[in-house]
Design an enzyme around this catalytic site. Structure first.
Site: not given
Length: 195
Positions: A20, A42, A50
């Site tokens: 990512y 988010e 995350w």
């Protein structure tokens, strides 16, 4: 595939996070579908790591029709209940309900500005903000731009769009380059033309 010998931002340590980091984080985004995806992800991440979201991203893509906002905006109570039963998602009613609600608000922004991309890039005057952090501890969690974006999105009816979530969105979608200057992606992204 990720090459582990490169110097990266210190948070990129798992295979998923490295991939990512190397391919997506901080790359300027002009595609509305990608912006919608990150608004959903988010918000889902709020209070979690995350990595948790990255691990569930494929499930989100499937459940949210590849983040096509028009499709998600049509979700009703039955679809929400289906989402809440999906073990591949973060099964928080407020977050999932907000994602559906925000899809409708997203369409209103597209209607008003021609695209969500047109709307959001105004907050950084049309070009990425290039910070120059040396240490992870220097990277802020909010900024004047994320404060302004958060206020405006809330005014437009969006939910789960506090300044911290908005700043994470600006970082993820390349409106802000917050790679550390020692990271190989910092200079790569700094050399890209801005839209």
């Amino acid at each position: 595939m990720a090459t582990p010998e490169k110097t990266r931002c210190p948070w990129a340590i798992t295979d998923l996070a490295i991939d990512y980091h190397d391919r997506e984080w901080g790359v300027p985004v002009y595609d509305d579908q990608v912006h919608f995806e990150f608004l959903v992800l988010e918000a889902a991440q709020a209070g979690l790591s995350w990595n948790t979201v990255l691990n569930k991203r494929g499930h989100y893509r499937k459940a949210f029709h590849n983040f096509v906002p028009e499709a998600v905006a049509r979700f009703g109570d039955a679809e929400l209940e289906t989402l809440l039963q999906n073990p591949g998602l973060i099964r928080n009613r407020l977050k999932l309900s907000a994602a559906i609600h925000n899809a409708r608000m997203f369409l209103e922004v597209q209607e008003a500005f021609g695209s969500f991309s047109n709307y959001i890039w105004r907050f950084v005057e049309g070009r990425p903000i290039r910070n120059a952090w040396r240490y992870r501890e220097e990277v802020p969690v909010t900024s004047a731009e994320s404060d302004a974006l958060s206020r405006d999105l809330k005014r437009r009816g969006f939910k789960f769009v506090g300044s911290t979530i908005c700043y994470a969105h600006l970082q993820a979608t390349g409106l802000v380059n917050d790679h550390l200057i020692s990271c190989f992606r910092y200079s790569e992204l700094a050399g890209q033309p801005s839209g």
